[in-house]
Design an enzyme around this catalytic site. Structure first.
Site, short mmCIF file in Angstrom:
data_model
loop_
_atom_site.label_atom_id
_atom_site.label_comp_id
_atom_site.label_asym_id
_atom_site.label_seq_id
_atom_site.Cartn_x
_atom_site.Cartn_y
_atom_site.Cartn_z
N LYS A 38 1.01 -1.35 0.07
CA LYS A 38 0.17 -0.04 0.14
C LYS A 38 0.91 1.35 -0.08
O LYS A 38 2.11 1.19 0.39
CB LYS A 38 -0.86 -0.01 1.08
N ARG A 136 -10.64 -0.73 14.57
CA ARG A 136 -10.79 0.17 13.69
C ARG A 136 -11.82 -0.28 12.59
O ARG A 136 -12.65 0.51 12.34
CB ARG A 136 -9.16 0.22 13.02
N HIS A 166 -6.48 -7.93 12.83
CA HIS A 166 -5.09 -6.87 12.88
C HIS A 166 -4.76 -6.57 14.16
O HIS A 166 -5.57 -6.15 15.13
CB HIS A 166 -5.33 -5.50 11.95
N ARG A 222 1.05 -11.12 6.88
CA ARG A 222 1.17 -9.54 6.26
C ARG A 222 2.50 -8.98 6.30
O ARG A 222 2.54 -8.45 7.43
CB ARG A 222 -0.16 -8.80 6.41
N TYR A 268 14.53 31.79 5.98
CA TYR A 268 13.41 32.73 6.37
C TYR A 268 13.42 32.91 8.06
O TYR A 268 13.63 31.76 8.79
CB TYR A 268 11.94 31.95 6.14
N CYS A 314 12.87 25.36 3.34
CA CYS A 314 12.23 26.21 2.32
C CYS A 314 11.48 25.12 1.57
O CYS A 314 11.50 23.75 1.81
CB CYS A 314 13.01 26.88 1.48
N ASP A 316 11.68 24.15 -1.59
CA ASP A 316 12.57 23.31 -2.48
C ASP A 316 13.98 23.27 -2.10
O ASP A 316 14.75 22.54 -2.77
CB ASP A 316 12.47 23.96 -3.87
C1 LIG Z 1 -0.41 -1.89 6.68
C2 LIG Z 1 -0.81 -3.22 7.14
C3 LIG Z 1 -0.07 -4.08 7.50
C4 LIG Z 1 1.55 -4.26 7.31
O1 LIG Z 1 1.97 -3.64 8.69
P1 LIG Z 1 3.49 -3.81 8.94
O2 LIG Z 1 3.55 -3.34 10.26
O3 LIG Z 1 3.77 -2.71 7.96
O4 LIG Z 1 3.83 -5.17 8.62
C5 LIG Z 1 -0.83 -5.44 7.85
N1 LIG Z 1 -2.04 -5.48 7.84
C6 LIG Z 1 -2.85 -4.63 7.64
C7 LIG Z 1 -4.45 -4.80 7.86
C8 LIG Z 1 -2.35 -3.50 7.45
O5 LIG Z 1 -3.10 -2.22 7.02
#
Ligand SMILES: *Cc1c(COP(=O)(O)O)cnc(C)c1O
Length: 385
Positions: A38, A136, A166, A222, A268, A314, A316
């Site tokens: 992602k 979440r 998660h 994941r 600045y 700044c 850039d």
């Molecule tokens: C982003 C995400 C992950 C990956 O997590 P990491 O800590 O980067 O390994 C796994 N599961 C879900 C649902 C996520 O949104």
């Protein structure tokens, strides 16, 4: 692709390969790896990192958005893709047409997705999100679980092919909440299966959990942050089962060097005043590149030495203090190594009071990404407009 600016990020695909392969070696052979790509591969570029991870033993890809998943398909990637975030129910038709698996857990969502699917005659696959404690997304209460399960069991077009949750705290020393969440996940998964029937895939582990508790990988893990070679959190770095290789580094070249006299101020707001005669160099990177103003005061590397960022950053450009003898054209490393000196992603993140994850994500598309393999440039990604 050509670029004319002297600021760029390098992405070392060999590091991504090595991190993925090391995780592969740690997991039971029937546990698959989902490379989480992602946010354009956490700023590393999703397509080449996905291809490298797949070549190194990952089987799945995970994105947050349907748009990101479609972009991978358009690049010719055929591996299974799961969209981890929510999509509009009507868009299941587009997801299915692109062979993309989506996430679901609300009966109203499934209802609307079924209608859209029925209208097009297109069935779709989804994974059920279970809220085991992150709060979440996902099914939380037993009432919600039962309501969704009964709707899912009678669905004609949507097929539940996976279940996942998660972790909220897999990256800290304290592991009791991981255990609590795992137990709840299994309980909910069993409850769903008792109504819907067998659902082949279960997954819960992110990078931290995959590396720390590989035995609890279920069907797949994941793998996000650590695929890119970054620690999920400094508090567990010492306990990780293999050394992570960071893939991302950030570089520029000095455009101008001048001598500051005592009392001269910089940039600045005149927040920096030279106390003695000193050399200052201008570097063509700024907050529009994602190198935000909070990096002021941090160090970058020039000629193997640490040099502080002085004065306000700044849009850039920014200004650093350099030793004698440094001239225009000299390489500046903002994240990464020069000689024996190293500015880590964690060091850059600490300046911003944030985590390493955020740093490569916010380095903007105005910074070209040079993909490298075996020290050789393979591709350039650069899209400024
Ligand atoms: C982003 C995400 C992950 C990956 O997590 P990491 O800590 O980067 O390994 C796994 N599961 C879900 C649902 C996520 O949104």
């Amino acid at each position: 692709m050509t670029f004319y600016r002297d600021t760029w990020a390098e992405v070392d695909l060999d590091a991504i390969h090595s991190n993925t392969k090391n995780l592969r070696g740690l997991l039971d052979e029937n546990v698959q790896i989902m490379a989480v790509v992602k946010a354009d591969g956490y700023g590393h570029k999703a397509v080449p990192t996905a291809e490298e991870a797949l070549a190194a033993g990952a089987q799945w890809l995970g994105t947050a958005l349907l748009d990101e998943a479609i972009a991978l398909r358009e690049a010719g990637i055929t591996a299974p893709i799961l969209v981890l975030g929510m999509i509009r129910p009507e868009d299941v038709v587009t997801a299915a047409a692109n062979d993309i698996i989506v996430t679901a857990f609300q009966p109203w969502w499934l209802e609307r997705a079924e209608k859209a699917a029925a209208a097009s005659g297109q069935s779709f696959d989804y994974h059920i999100k279970i809220d085991s404690g992150m709060h979440r997304l996902g099914l939380k209460t037993n009432e919600e679980i039962d309501a969704f399960a009964s709707r899912a069991a009678s669905a004609e077009f949507g097929r539940a092919v996976g279940m996942f949750t998660h972790f909220a705290q897999a990256d800290e020393q304290e592991t009791s909440y991981v255990e609590e969440q795992t137990a709840r996940f299994q309980e909910v998964a069993d409850r769903l299966e008792s109504v819907i029937g067998s659902i082949p895939v279960r997954h819960c582990a992110n990078s931290a959990a995959a590396m720390r508790f590989p035995e609890a990988g279920f069907s797949l893990v994941r793998f996000g942050i650590s695929m890119y070679g970054l620690t999920p959190s400094p508090s567990i770095t010492a306990d990780l089962p293999f050394a992570l290789k960071p893939a991302f580094s950030l570089h520029s070249r000095i455009t101008h060097v001048k001598t500051l006299e005592p009392g001269d101020t910089v940039s600045y707001g005149r927040t920096y005043t030279a106390e003695s005669r000193e050399r200052a160099a201008t570097v063509p990177i700024g907050y529009a590149d994602g190198w935000i103003r909070m990096h002021q005061g941090g160090d970058v590397l020039v000629n193997g030495q640490r040099c502080p960022i002085i004065g306000r950053i700044c849009m850039d450009q920014m200004i650093i203090r350099v030793p004698e003898g440094i001239e225009s054209g000299e390489l500046v490393t903002l994240i990464g190594a020069q000689g024996s000196e190293y500015v880590s992603m964690e060091e850059a993140a600490a300046r911003l009071d944030t985590i390493n994850y955020e740093i490569p994500c916010v380095i903007s598309a105005r910074v070209p990404r040079l993909l490298q393999k075996q020290g050789r440039k393979t591709e350039v990604y650069y899209n400024i407009l």
